[in-house]
Design an enzyme around this catalytic site. Structure first.
Site: not given
Length: 325
Positions: A133, A236
């Site tokens: 990620n 995030d």
């Protein structure tokens, strides 16, 4: 548009009723990504690099031209982050599935090529549901990048790990038992490192030894948990300004929170007309423009997936580091 004016007004009045903020949110032209992430501002080329993860695309916004270039990376299925390589023009490290690869791109061509695999992780059958990620270089050029489950329930198993790559090729595990490895930021002045595991709903601060690249003594500095689990905002991506304030993007929350990590206080809420805000990075000639990536993956309609620039925030960032190979 009306929605921009409305969002900005709401944000200003809620965040600071006394001193009005006159910042401006604008979409970048032709900047759409299905799942935008990993923004990196390159001072040298005055460009913002970012990715469209599931399209395996890397993108570059040229500040002078006010234009976005898109490039398909040949031979990979996912592109999780992009960081330029120190001292090597047109070379980048890109997260590709459970590998980190070195890519050559001139910043303009519609296709780009993988030169080599830098390293692989989690090659056992169990982890084929995982991918890299977010990834960034610390101020000394070490690459930090982590994995997450992306097939199945991301919250079910904590199979992710955070890795560190050091010049010369040494790869080590910084943290195991990670749900969704996400935002990263460093404060050299205070010797701190900030990290987000989205499934923890919080930002953690670590003491950071810059000489050895070692993080220790985690503590929570910002918590997004709400009493009702369905209302939980998902932290995030992460960036930091030159005063040490954090900018926490929220997937599912329309918002970037500007947070003072010393007391956890929210200094500003920046609202967007789309729901899933993925990350941000300071850029522009004076490093005072906040560039913001978003996702259309679970929302679909425009303006979801737009990449934005915000001016007039009265703050600035520091130059982002490149990876040293």
């Amino acid at each position: 548009s009306d929605i921009f004016r409305c969002c900005i007004k709401l944000c200003e009045s809620k965040a600071n009723p006394i001193k009005k903020m006159s910042y401006k949110i604008e979409p970048l032209p032709n900047s759409y990504t299905h799942l935008g992430e990993g923004p990196h501002w390159d001072v040298e080329t005055q460009s913002l690099y970012y990715v469209d993860i599931e399209a395996a695309k890397i993108l570059r916004y040229d500040y002078q031209e006010n234009k976005v270039y898109h490039s398909q990376v040949e031979g990979i299925e996912l592109a999780a982050f992009i960081v330029p390589v120190e001292g090597q023009k047109n070379k980048f490290v890109v997260g590709a599935g459970r590998s980190v690869v070195v890519v050559t791109w001139d910043g303009v061509s519609e296709t780009s090529k993988v030169d080599r695999v830098l390293f692989d992780v989690q090659q056992d059958e169990q982890f084929k549901v995982n991918r890299f990620n977010d990834g960034k270089a610390d101020p000394r050029g070490r690459l930090f990048a982590g994995t997450m489950r992306y097939i199945g329930d991301e919250f079910k198993d904590r199979w992710g790990e955070l890795y560190k790559y050091e010049k010369g090729g040494k790869v080590s595990v910084v943290k195991s038992d990670v749900g969704i490895s996400n935002g990263l930021a460093w404060n050299e002045k205070l010797k701190k490192f900030y990290y987000i595991d989205t499934t923890d709903y919080e930002v953690k601060e670590y003491d950071y030894d810059f000489e050895n690249g070692v993080a220790s003594n985690p503590k929570v500095v910002f918590d997004l948990r709400k009493p009702n689990p369905k209302d939980n905002l998902l932290p995030d991506g992460l960036t930091i300004d030159s005063d040490g304030n954090l900018y926490v993007a929220t997937f599912n929350g329309h918002t970037i929170y500007k947070v003072n990590p010393s007391n956890g206080k929210v200094l500003l809420e920046i609202k967007f007309p789309c729901k899933h805000i993925t990350s941000s990075a300071w850029g522009g000639p004076n490093l005072d423009i906040l560039f913001v990536t978003t996702s259309a993956k679970f929302e679909g309609d425009a303006p979801a997936g737009t990449t934005y620039k915000i001016t007039g925030l009265g703050a600035k960032g520091l130059p982002m580091a490149k990876v040293q190979l």
